[in-house]
Scaffold this active site. Structure first.
Site, PDB file in Angstrom:
ATOM      1  N   LYS A  13       0.865  -1.043   0.053  1.00  0.00           N
ATOM      2  CA  LYS A  13       0.090  -0.126  -0.056  1.00  0.00           C
ATOM      3  C   LYS A  13       0.925   1.399  -0.064  1.00  0.00           C
ATOM      4  O   LYS A  13       0.566   2.162  -0.798  1.00  0.00           O
ATOM      5  CB  LYS A  13      -0.851   0.166   1.219  1.00  0.00           C
ATOM      6  CG  LYS A  13      -1.885  -1.418   1.425  1.00  0.00           C
ATOM      7  CD  LYS A  13      -2.976  -0.980   2.567  1.00  0.00           C
ATOM      8  CE  LYS A  13      -2.216  -1.063   4.049  1.00  0.00           C
ATOM      9  NZ  LYS A  13      -1.647  -2.239   4.275  1.00  0.00           N
ATOM     10  N   ARG A  88      -9.399   0.979   8.935  1.00  0.00           N
ATOM     11  CA  ARG A  88      -8.744  -0.355   9.401  1.00  0.00           C
ATOM     12  C   ARG A  88      -9.937  -1.138  10.084  1.00  0.00           C
ATOM     13  O   ARG A  88      -9.619  -2.144  10.706  1.00  0.00           O
ATOM     14  CB  ARG A  88      -7.713  -0.502  10.190  1.00  0.00           C
ATOM     15  CG  ARG A  88      -6.266  -0.433   9.436  1.00  0.00           C
ATOM     16  CD  ARG A  88      -5.451  -0.540  10.654  1.00  0.00           C
ATOM     17  NE  ARG A  88      -4.097  -1.051  10.341  1.00  0.00           N
ATOM     18  CZ  ARG A  88      -3.019  -0.529   9.677  1.00  0.00           C
ATOM     19  NH1 ARG A  88      -3.084   0.762   9.174  1.00  0.00           N
ATOM     20  NH2 ARG A  88      -1.971  -0.997   9.271  1.00  0.00           N
ATOM     21  N   ARG A 127      11.888  -5.589   5.042  1.00  0.00           N
ATOM     22  CA  ARG A 127      12.108  -4.524   4.130  1.00  0.00           C
ATOM     23  C   ARG A 127      12.837  -3.262   5.103  1.00  0.00           C
ATOM     24  O   ARG A 127      12.766  -3.616   6.410  1.00  0.00           O
ATOM     25  CB  ARG A 127      10.781  -3.894   3.898  1.00  0.00           C
ATOM     26  CG  ARG A 127       9.766  -3.779   5.261  1.00  0.00           C
ATOM     27  CD  ARG A 127       8.378  -3.510   4.761  1.00  0.00           C
ATOM     28  NE  ARG A 127       7.485  -3.133   5.719  1.00  0.00           N
ATOM     29  CZ  ARG A 127       6.216  -2.911   5.834  1.00  0.00           C
ATOM     30  NH1 ARG A 127       5.682  -2.863   4.411  1.00  0.00           N
ATOM     31  NH2 ARG A 127       5.329  -2.726   6.938  1.00  0.00           N
ATOM     32  N   ARG A 161      11.386  -0.373  10.804  1.00  0.00           N
ATOM     33  CA  ARG A 161      10.426  -0.363  11.323  1.00  0.00           C
ATOM     34  C   ARG A 161      10.351  -1.114  12.436  1.00  0.00           C
ATOM     35  O   ARG A 161      10.753  -2.332  12.495  1.00  0.00           O
ATOM     36  CB  ARG A 161       9.032  -0.542  10.816  1.00  0.00           C
ATOM     37  CG  ARG A 161       8.556   0.811   9.900  1.00  0.00           C
ATOM     38  CD  ARG A 161       7.203   0.675   9.054  1.00  0.00           C
ATOM     39  NE  ARG A 161       6.357   0.021   9.903  1.00  0.00           N
ATOM     40  CZ  ARG A 161       5.112  -0.080   9.371  1.00  0.00           C
ATOM     41  NH1 ARG A 161       4.680   0.350   8.060  1.00  0.00           N
ATOM     42  NH2 ARG A 161       4.160  -0.548  10.182  1.00  0.00           N
ATOM     43  N   ARG A 172      -0.220  -8.393  13.890  1.00  0.00           N
ATOM     44  CA  ARG A 172      -0.799  -7.435  12.782  1.00  0.00           C
ATOM     45  C   ARG A 172      -1.551  -8.041  11.885  1.00  0.00           C
ATOM     46  O   ARG A 172      -2.497  -7.602  11.536  1.00  0.00           O
ATOM     47  CB  ARG A 172       0.454  -6.497  12.135  1.00  0.00           C
ATOM     48  CG  ARG A 172       1.182  -5.478  13.029  1.00  0.00           C
ATOM     49  CD  ARG A 172       2.623  -4.957  12.427  1.00  0.00           C
ATOM     50  NE  ARG A 172       2.543  -4.125  11.360  1.00  0.00           N
ATOM     51  CZ  ARG A 172       3.433  -4.433  10.541  1.00  0.00           C
ATOM     52  NH1 ARG A 172       4.636  -4.695  10.846  1.00  0.00           N
ATOM     53  NH2 ARG A 172       3.355  -3.407   9.530  1.00  0.00           N
TER      54      ARG A 172
HETATM   55  P1  AMP Z   1       1.063   0.704   9.035  1.00  0.00           P
HETATM   56  O1  AMP Z   1       1.966   1.748   8.763  1.00  0.00           O
HETATM   57  O2  AMP Z   1      -0.233   1.441   8.184  1.00  0.00           O
HETATM   58  O3  AMP Z   1       1.308  -0.461   8.980  1.00  0.00           O
HETATM   59  O4  AMP Z   1       0.388   1.003  10.535  1.00  0.00           O
HETATM   60  C1  AMP Z   1       1.321   0.803  11.832  1.00  0.00           C
HETATM   61  C2  AMP Z   1       0.477   0.574  12.945  1.00  0.00           C
HETATM   62  O5  AMP Z   1      -0.127   1.860  13.228  1.00  0.00           O
HETATM   63  C3  AMP Z   1      -0.636  -0.614  12.541  1.00  0.00           C
HETATM   64  O6  AMP Z   1      -0.167  -1.793  13.288  1.00  0.00           O
HETATM   65  C4  AMP Z   1      -1.483  -0.077  14.071  1.00  0.00           C
HETATM   66  O7  AMP Z   1      -1.082  -0.344  15.327  1.00  0.00           O
HETATM   67  C5  AMP Z   1      -1.613   1.487  13.744  1.00  0.00           C
HETATM   68  N1  AMP Z   1      -2.495   2.126  12.743  1.00  0.00           N
HETATM   69  C6  AMP Z   1      -2.159   2.820  11.649  1.00  0.00           C
HETATM   70  N2  AMP Z   1      -3.408   3.143  11.236  1.00  0.00           N
HETATM   71  C7  AMP Z   1      -4.377   2.601  11.979  1.00  0.00           C
HETATM   72  C8  AMP Z   1      -5.721   2.863  11.930  1.00  0.00           C
HETATM   73  N3  AMP Z   1      -6.413   3.490  10.935  1.00  0.00           N
HETATM   74  N4  AMP Z   1      -6.435   2.222  12.925  1.00  0.00           N
HETATM   75  C9  AMP Z   1      -5.875   1.624  14.137  1.00  0.00           C
HETATM   76  N5  AMP Z   1      -4.543   1.642  14.264  1.00  0.00           N
HETATM   77  C10 AMP Z   1      -3.756   2.219  13.079  1.00  0.00           C
END
Ligand code: AMP
Length: 217
Positions: A13, A88, A127, A161, A172
Site C-alpha cells: 500500500k 482499518r 524491508r 520499522r 498485525r
Molecule cells: P501501518 O504503517 O499502516 O502498517 O500502521 C502501523 C501501525 O499503526 C498499525 O499496526 C496500527 O497499530 C497503527 N495504525 C495505523 N493506522 C491505523 C488505523 N487506521 N487504525 C488503528 N490503528 C492504526
C-alpha cells in the site's frame, strides 16, 4: 479523486500510494506514518501509539477518525487524497463515509491489493528504508545498486520499522483478519471495490491501479 488502498500489512500500500501521489498530484495520507511521527515527538498520543504498534494492535477508532478528519481539511487535500492504512475497521469506514458526505464529496475508488499471505512475513521482515529520503528497500527483493548507498539520494543511513519483526507481524496479520478484512464486503456492497494482484511486480501493480483510477478498467 479520493482513493483507498486496502490490504494486509506488506501488501504494498505504501509503495503504491507514493507512486500514485506523484502520478495524480494528490497526497498520500498514511495513518501509520502520522502515528510514527507522534511516537518520534514523544507526545502522549505517541506514547500510546508506541505501545499499541509494538503489540501489533490497532489504535482506538475515535482517535484515528479525528486524525483523518483533521488531515483531509488541509489545503493539499482539496483535489483528493490516497488513504494508506485507513480505514482499518468498519467503524472507521462508516465514519469516513459520513465525514466525506458532510463535505459534499465521496470515495471514488477502493482498491484491494490481494496477496498470498504466506509471502507477507518474509516481505515485511526484510524491508527497510533510507533514513534520509524514505526510499524503500528489501534484503532480498530490492537491494540498493551499490551496497549500503541509497539509489535515490546517496545517503548511507537506513532504518527498519520496530514493528516489522516476526512476532509483531503475526499479530498485525491477525488484526487485519479480525478487524480490517470485514471492510471488504462493506465496500463491495457499495460497488466501489476493485481488486488488483498485489503479487505481481511493483510496476505491474502500479499499471493496474492507474488503469482503475483512469477509468480504463
Ligand atoms: P501501518 O504503517 O499502516 O502498517 O500502521 C502501523 C501501525 O499503526 C498499525 O499496526 C496500527 O497499530 C497503527 N495504525 C495505523 N493506522 C491505523 C488505523 N487506521 N487504525 C488503528 N490503528 C492504526
Amino acid at each position: 479523486m479520493n482513493i483507498i488502498l486496502l490490504g494486509p500489512p506488506g501488501a504494498g500500500k505504501g509503495t503504491q500510494a507514493k507512486r500514485l501521489e506523484q502520478a495524480f498530484a494528490i497526497p498520500q495520507l498514511s495513518t501509520g506514518d502520522m502515528l510514527r511521527a507522534a511516537v518520534k515527538s514523544g507526545s502522549d498520543l505517541g506514547q500510546q501509539a508506541k505501545r499499541v504498534m509494538d503489540a501489533g494492535e490497532l489504535m482506538p477508532d475515535d482517535l484515528m477518525v479525528q486524525m483523518i478528519e483533521d488531515r483531509i481539511q488541509q489545503p493539499d487535500c482539496a483535489n483528493g487524497f490516497i488513504l494508506d492504512g485507513f480505514p482499518r475497521t468498519t467503524e472507521q469506514a462508516r465514519a469516513l463515509d459520513e465525514m466525506l458526505a458532510r463535505r459534499g464529496t465521496k470515495l471514488d475508488h477502493v482498491i484491494e491489493l490481494a496477496v498470498d499471505e504466506e509471502a507477507l512475513v518474509e516481505r515485511i521482515t526484510g524491508r527497510y528504508s533510507c533514513a534520509n529520503c524514505g526510499a524503500g528497500y528489501h534484503d532480498k527483493y530490492q537491494t540498493p545498486k551499490t551496497e549500503g548507498v541509497c539509489d535515490a539520494c546517496g545517503s548511507t543511513e537506513f532504518k527498519r520499522r520496530e514493528d516489522d519483526n516476526e512476532d509483531t507481524v503475526r499479530a498485525r496479520l491477525k488484526a487485519y483478519h479480525d478487524q480490517t478484512a470485514p471492510i471488504l464486503p462493506y465496500y463491495r456492497d457499495q460497488g466501489i471495490l476493485q481488486k488488483v494482484d498485489g503479487m505481481a511486480d511493483i510496476d505491474e501493480v502500479t499499471r493496474q491501479i492507474q488503469a482503475i483510477v483512469e477509468g480504463k478498467r
